[in-house]
Design a protein around this motif. Structure first.
Motif, PDB file in Angstrom:
ATOM      1  N   SER A   4       0.806  -1.229  -0.002  1.00  0.00           N
ATOM      2  CA  SER A   4      -0.073  -0.070  -0.015  1.00  0.00           C
ATOM      3  C   SER A   4       0.805   1.330   0.018  1.00  0.00           C
ATOM      4  O   SER A   4       1.880   1.114   0.600  1.00  0.00           O
ATOM      5  CB  SER A   4      -1.011  -0.110   1.233  1.00  0.00           C
ATOM      6  OG  SER A   4      -0.280  -0.139   2.241  1.00  0.00           O
ATOM      7  N   MET A  73       4.434  13.657   7.017  1.00  0.00           N
ATOM      8  CA  MET A  73       2.796  12.954   7.226  1.00  0.00           C
ATOM      9  C   MET A  73       2.247  13.740   8.508  1.00  0.00           C
ATOM     10  O   MET A  73       0.972  13.439   8.334  1.00  0.00           O
ATOM     11  CB  MET A  73       3.226  11.537   7.458  1.00  0.00           C
ATOM     12  CG  MET A  73       3.670  10.632   6.039  1.00  0.00           C
ATOM     13  SD  MET A  73       2.309  10.801   4.867  1.00  0.00           S
ATOM     14  CE  MET A  73       1.052   9.937   5.385  1.00  0.00           C
ATOM     15  N   ILE A  74       2.817  14.262   9.434  1.00  0.00           N
ATOM     16  CA  ILE A  74       2.203  14.633  10.588  1.00  0.00           C
ATOM     17  C   ILE A  74       1.862  16.182  10.543  1.00  0.00           C
ATOM     18  O   ILE A  74       0.790  16.724  10.520  1.00  0.00           O
ATOM     19  CB  ILE A  74       2.897  14.270  11.798  1.00  0.00           C
ATOM     20  CG1 ILE A  74       3.030  12.848  11.726  1.00  0.00           C
ATOM     21  CG2 ILE A  74       2.224  15.062  13.096  1.00  0.00           C
ATOM     22  CD1 ILE A  74       3.940  12.443  13.052  1.00  0.00           C
TER      23      ILE A  74
ATOM     24  N   ILE B 290      -4.205  14.410  11.540  1.00  0.00           N
ATOM     25  CA  ILE B 290      -3.066  14.282  10.757  1.00  0.00           C
ATOM     26  C   ILE B 290      -1.813  13.647  11.604  1.00  0.00           C
ATOM     27  O   ILE B 290      -0.691  14.055  11.854  1.00  0.00           O
ATOM     28  CB  ILE B 290      -2.265  15.429  10.289  1.00  0.00           C
ATOM     29  CG1 ILE B 290      -2.301  16.709  11.367  1.00  0.00           C
ATOM     30  CG2 ILE B 290      -3.095  16.314   8.933  1.00  0.00           C
ATOM     31  CD1 ILE B 290      -1.408  17.940  10.997  1.00  0.00           C
ATOM     32  N   ASP B 291      -2.276  12.546  12.133  1.00  0.00           N
ATOM     33  CA  ASP B 291      -1.381  11.842  12.935  1.00  0.00           C
ATOM     34  C   ASP B 291      -0.810  10.861  12.289  1.00  0.00           C
ATOM     35  O   ASP B 291       0.519  10.671  12.054  1.00  0.00           O
ATOM     36  CB  ASP B 291      -2.350  11.274  14.229  1.00  0.00           C
ATOM     37  CG  ASP B 291      -1.470  10.826  15.268  1.00  0.00           C
ATOM     38  OD1 ASP B 291      -2.099  10.676  16.481  1.00  0.00           O
ATOM     39  OD2 ASP B 291      -0.280  10.724  15.253  1.00  0.00           O
ATOM     40  N   PRO B 293      -0.237   7.681   9.226  1.00  0.00           N
ATOM     41  CA  PRO B 293      -0.578   7.574   7.594  1.00  0.00           C
ATOM     42  C   PRO B 293      -1.830   7.095   7.498  1.00  0.00           C
ATOM     43  O   PRO B 293      -2.282   6.127   8.228  1.00  0.00           O
ATOM     44  CB  PRO B 293       0.622   6.794   7.225  1.00  0.00           C
ATOM     45  CG  PRO B 293       1.578   6.800   7.901  1.00  0.00           C
ATOM     46  CD  PRO B 293       1.147   7.178   9.382  1.00  0.00           C
ATOM     47  N   PRO B 294      -2.563   7.740   6.489  1.00  0.00           N
ATOM     48  CA  PRO B 294      -4.282   7.207   6.355  1.00  0.00           C
ATOM     49  C   PRO B 294      -3.962   5.742   5.875  1.00  0.00           C
ATOM     50  O   PRO B 294      -3.098   5.450   5.133  1.00  0.00           O
ATOM     51  CB  PRO B 294      -4.561   8.215   5.259  1.00  0.00           C
ATOM     52  CG  PRO B 294      -3.490   8.752   4.810  1.00  0.00           C
ATOM     53  CD  PRO B 294      -2.368   8.670   5.648  1.00  0.00           C
ATOM     54  N   PRO B 296      -4.462   3.031   3.271  1.00  0.00           N
ATOM     55  CA  PRO B 296      -4.417   2.998   1.985  1.00  0.00           C
ATOM     56  C   PRO B 296      -5.598   2.829   1.185  1.00  0.00           C
ATOM     57  O   PRO B 296      -6.595   2.033   1.749  1.00  0.00           O
ATOM     58  CB  PRO B 296      -3.559   1.846   1.577  1.00  0.00           C
ATOM     59  CG  PRO B 296      -3.538   0.879   2.794  1.00  0.00           C
ATOM     60  CD  PRO B 296      -3.648   1.689   4.011  1.00  0.00           C
TER      61      PRO B 296
END
Lengths: 362, 306
Positions: A4, A73-74, B290-291, B293-294, B296
Motif C-alpha cells: 500500500s 505526514m504529521i 494528521i497523525d 498515515p491514512p 491506503p
C-alpha cells in the motif's frame, strides 16, 4: 513489505472513494533511483490533475513523508523546514543529507537505520511522543520570544573598523554634494517634488517590502512607473530613491508620514534644523528626504562597489550624528541629563563629531 | 482585481509562424525524444536569441484553463503560444497570493523537479530546497558587445525582470560580468527563468536593435547559495523567524484539533445523558487528524493481480 502507498490526506482529497491505479515497477524513485510500484489517481472524478507517487515506499517511510508531495505526514511541511524546526526544539543541528552518488543512494535505502534522515525518527511513534514534542515546541516558542534575536539581527550590517579604514581613501565628495542631505521633509515644500531619497536601507531589506509599504501609505499599488529609475535601491550603499508617478501621490506620501508622526528632527553644523521622514518597515527605520533638485542620475550613488561602500559608511556616520542630536533634544525637553547626552556633549567637545559637517561631507 | 482578469489572453503567434520545432543541425543523429541533435562535434554551440518574447501587458489574460489549474503555459512564458484564449494553461504572471504551486515537486509549468541540480545549474531545478535566486550570465553577448556602464546594465536587468514578479534584490557583479536576481517567491523565479532564457538585453531604442538576432541570448540558471558570511547570517535569521511562525501555526492547529475533539465528545456525552441510557458515556479517544498515515485506498484496477 506492504504494497500500500504512503499518501497524505491532502493529496488524497475529500472524496470517500478514489479510483487508484497501480503500475508494478512503474517508476524510478526520485531519491534512491530504485524502481517501485507506481500509483496514480485523481482527487475527484472531475479533476484535471493526475497525482502520482514519485518516491518508493521505503524512502517515504524512512523520512516519514508522503510519496506524492514529499511533505511530512504529521505536520505537512517540507523536510527542510521540519529539520529547522526540530533543530530549534532540540537545540542541536538536525539535517537530512541526501546522497549524491547513485550507488550511495541505493545503499542507504536498503540499509536499515539510515542516520542521514534528520528529524524523521523523532516524528515516528505513538501519540504520547507527539504530545511531548508539541509541549517542547510550546516551551521553545516561549523561550525564543523572550530572547533578543531581533536586536542581534540589527548588528549584522554594522560597519567594521576594518571596512572603515579600508575605504578611507576613497573620495566620494562629488557624490555627497549631489545628494539632497540638506533638504527637509515638510508639508509646505517650496518646490514640490516627486522624487525622494531613502537611506539606512538594511542589506537584508527586500525591494518589494519597500514597494509594498509605500503602496500602503499612498493607497495605490501603481505609485511608480515601470522605468528602473522610478525605484532604485542600492543595498551596498544602503540608500536608494523612489519617484512617484505624479505630485498628488508624492504629497500623499509626505502627508502620510507627517500625520502618523514618523518624522525626526536633526541639526546641521550651521544650526539649521532639518526634518527627516521615517519609513518603518518591520523593525527597520528608513529615513526619507525629498530630492528637490533635478540632478538625479543613475550614477548618483557611485560607479563601483568601493564608492557604494564608502557612501554607506558616510551615511552610517550621518545617522549616528542625527541620532545624537535627537537624543540631546529629547533630554532637554524632559530636563534630565542622561548618560547618552553627557557622552554626546563630551564627544562634541573633542570635535569627533566635527567630521560630519553641516554639508555632510566626510 | 488584477488587470489580466478583465480580458482574454492574446494569441502570441500564428501557427504558421512557428518553426517545425527541430533545432538547426549540429549533430549526425536527431534524438526525437529530447528534440536534440547528437553524435556530432562536441563544440557545437546551442546558444541563440529567441525570435519570440513575452509581452506581459499585452499577452496576459484569461484562458480555457479549469478553476483548479495551477499550471502556467510554458509557451506563453517563451512568448510563442499559438492557442491564446483556448489554451488549457494559465496565461499571466504568477502571483504568490493566488497562484500557489500545486506541489513542491513540480515547477510552475507542471514539470517534475529532480533530486539534485544539474552540474551546470540549468534545467527545472531541485525539490530539495526552494531557490528564488537566478544567475544571469552571457550579458555581453546579449547586449551584442554594446559598451555600457555597470549601473546601466543593472538598470537594464531591472527593467526586464521587474514585470515578472516582486524582486527582493538585484546584484550585478562587475568583475565577473554576471548578475544575481533574487525574487520574493520561487514561483516567480521559475517563471522568469523561462521568460528570459535566450533573450536579448537590447532595447528597441538601441542602435543595435536591428542586429539583435546576431548575438546570443541570456544564460539564465539557478544560483548557488550566497557564500557571503553576512548573507548566511541573514538567511539563518530568516529561517529562524519562519520556523517560529511555523511553530505558532502548528501549535494553533494542534490546539484547534484538540478542542474540536473535546467538543465532539461533549456532544456525544450530552446525547447519551439525554437518552438516559444505563450505559456510561463513551471515553474520549484522543485523535489527531494528521497523525498516522491514512489507510491506503487501493481500489479499482490492479494490474499485478491479473
Amino acid at each position: 513489505m506492504s504494497t500500500s502507498p504512503i499518501i497524505c490526506e491532502e493529496c488524497l482529497g475529500k472524496e470517500d472513494d478514489i479510483r487508484m491505479i497501480r503500475v508494478p515497477e512503474g517508476a524510478e524513485c526520485k531519491l534512491c533511483t530504485l524502481t517501485f510500484d507506481l500509483f496514480h489517481f485523481k482527487k475527484d472524478k472531475r479533476s484535471d490533475t493526475i497525482i502520482k507517487t514519485i518516491l518508493c515506499p521505503a524512502c517515504a517511510n524512512q523520512r516519514n513523508i508522503c510519496q506524492c508531495c514529499m511533505l511530512d505526514m504529521i505536520w505537512h511541511i517540507p523536510i527542510e523546514e521540519r529539520d529547522q524546526l526540530l533543530s530549534l526544539i532540540k537545540r542541536y543541528n538536525i539535517t537530512t543529507k541526501e546522497a549524491t552518488n547513485e550507488m550511495m543512494k541505493r545503499f542507504l535505502v536498503l540499509k536499515k537505520g539510515n542516520k542521514q534522515i534528520g528529524g524523521a525518527t523523532m516524528m515516528i511513534g505513538d501519540d504520547s511522543k507527539l504530545d511531548m514534542l508539541m509541549q517542547e515546541m510550546r516551551d521553545t516558542l516561549e523561550r525564543e520570544k523572550s530572547s533578543t534575536f531581533t536586536s542581534e539581527s540589527k548588528n549584522i550590517n554594522k560597519i567594521s573598523k576594518h571596512d572603515a579604514s579600508k575605504f578611507a581613501n576613497i573620495n566620494i565628495h562629488h557624490i555627497i554634494e549631489k545628494l539632497p542631505l540638506s533638504e527637509s521633509l515638510t508639508k509646505e515644500n517650496s518646490t514640490p517634488t516627486t522624487r525622494f531619497f531613502l537611506y539606512n536601507i538594511d542589506s537584508s531589506l527586500a525591494e518589494w517590502k519597500i514597494d509594498d509599504k509605500i503602496s500602503q501609505i499612498v493607497d495605490d499599488g501603481e505609485w511608480k512607473d515601470l522605468h528602473p529609475l522610478s525605484m532604485m535601491i542600492n543595498h551596498k550603499a544602503t540608500c536608494g530613491t523612489i519617484n512617484f508617478r505624479n505630485d498628488k501621490l508624492a504629497e500623499k506620501f509626505v502627508n502620510g508620514l507627517i500625520s502618523s508622526g514618523d518624522v525626526i528632527s536633526c541639526k546641521t553644523k550651521k544650526g539649521e534644523v532639518l526634518q527627516r521622514g521615517i519609513l518603518k518597515i518591520e523593525y527597520f527605520n528608513l529615513y526619507v528626504i525629498p530630492w528637490i533638485k533635478d540632478n538625479f542620475t543613475q550614477n548618483s550613488f557611485g560607479n563601483n562597489t568601493k564608492e557604494y561602500i564608502k557612501l554607506s559608511i558616510t551615511l552610517r556616520n550621518l545617522i549616528i550624528s542625527e541620532m545624537k542630536f535627537k537624543q540631546s533634544t529629547t533630554d532637554k525637553s524632559t530636563g534630565r541629563v542622561t548618560k547618552a547626552s553627557r557622552q554626546s556633549k563630551s564627544k562634541k567637545k573633542s570635535k569627533k563629531v566635527g567630521r560630519i559637517t553641516s554639508s555632510f561631507a566626510l | 482585481m488584477a488587470s489580466w482578469k478583465s480580458h482574454k489572453a492574446r494569441r502570441q503567434v500564428k501557427e504558421s509562424d512557428l518553426s517545425d520545432g527541430i533545432p538547426p543541425q549540429n549533430g549526425t543523429v536527431f534524438n526525437q525524444w529530447y528534440n536534440k541533435w547528437s553524435h556530432g562535434s562536441s563544440s557545437s554551440n546551442n546558444r541563440f536569441v529567441s525570435p519570440f518574447r513575452l509581452n506581459v501587458e499585452k499577452d496576459s489574460g484569461t484562458t480555457a484553463s479549469s478553476h483548479d489549474c495551477h499550471t502556467f503555459c510554458l509557451y506563453f512564458a517563451r512568448g510563442c503560444c499559438a492557442l491564446g484564449p483556448k489554451c488549457q494553461y494559465l496565461h499571466h504572471i504568477p502571483d504568490s497570493h493566488e497562484d500557489k504551486p500545486s506541489s513542491r515537486v513540480k515547477d510552475c509549468f507542471g514539470r517534475e523537479k529532480h533530486s539534485q541540480y544539474r552540474d551546470d545549474m540549468s534545467g527545472v531545478g531541485s525539490f530539495q530546497s526552494l531557490n528564488p535566486t537566478l544567475y544571469i550570465g552571457g550579458i555581453s553577448n546579449a547586449l551584442n558587445e554594446k559598451p555600457l556602464k555597470p549601473i546601466q546594465i543593472e538598470n537594464r536587468l531591472k527593467y526586464v525582470f521587474t514585470p515578472l514578479g516582486p524582486i527582493e534584490k538585484i546584484r550585478y557583479v562587475e568583475n565577473k560580468n554576471c548578475a544575481f536576481i533574487k525574487f520574493k517567491d520561487t514561483i516567480n523565479a521559475e517563471f522568469a527563468k523561462e521568460v528570459m532564457s535566450n533573450q536579448s538585453l537590447l532595447l528597441p531604442n538601441d542602435k543595435e536593435w536591428d542586429r539583435k538576432m546576431d548575438g546570443m541570448g541570456l544564460l539564465v540558471k539557478w544560483a548557488h547559495e550566497d557564500p557571503d558570511p553576512n548573507a548566511k547570517k541573514r538567511r539563518a535569521m530568516e529561517q529562524h523567524q519562519s520556523s517560529l511562525k511555523l511553530m505558532e501555526s502548528l501549535l494553533k492547529q494542534y490546539d484547534d484539533d484538540d478542542d474540536s475533539e473535546k467538543n465532539k465528545d461533549k456532544i456525544k456525552f450530552t446525547e447519551n445523558k439525554a437518552k438516559s441510557s444505563p450505559e456510561p458515556a463513551p471515553k474520549r479517544q484522543k485523535q489527531k487528524p494528521i497523525d498516522t498515515p491514512p489507510a491506503p485506498l487501493v481500489l479499482g484496477y490492479n494490474s499485478d493481480s491479473d
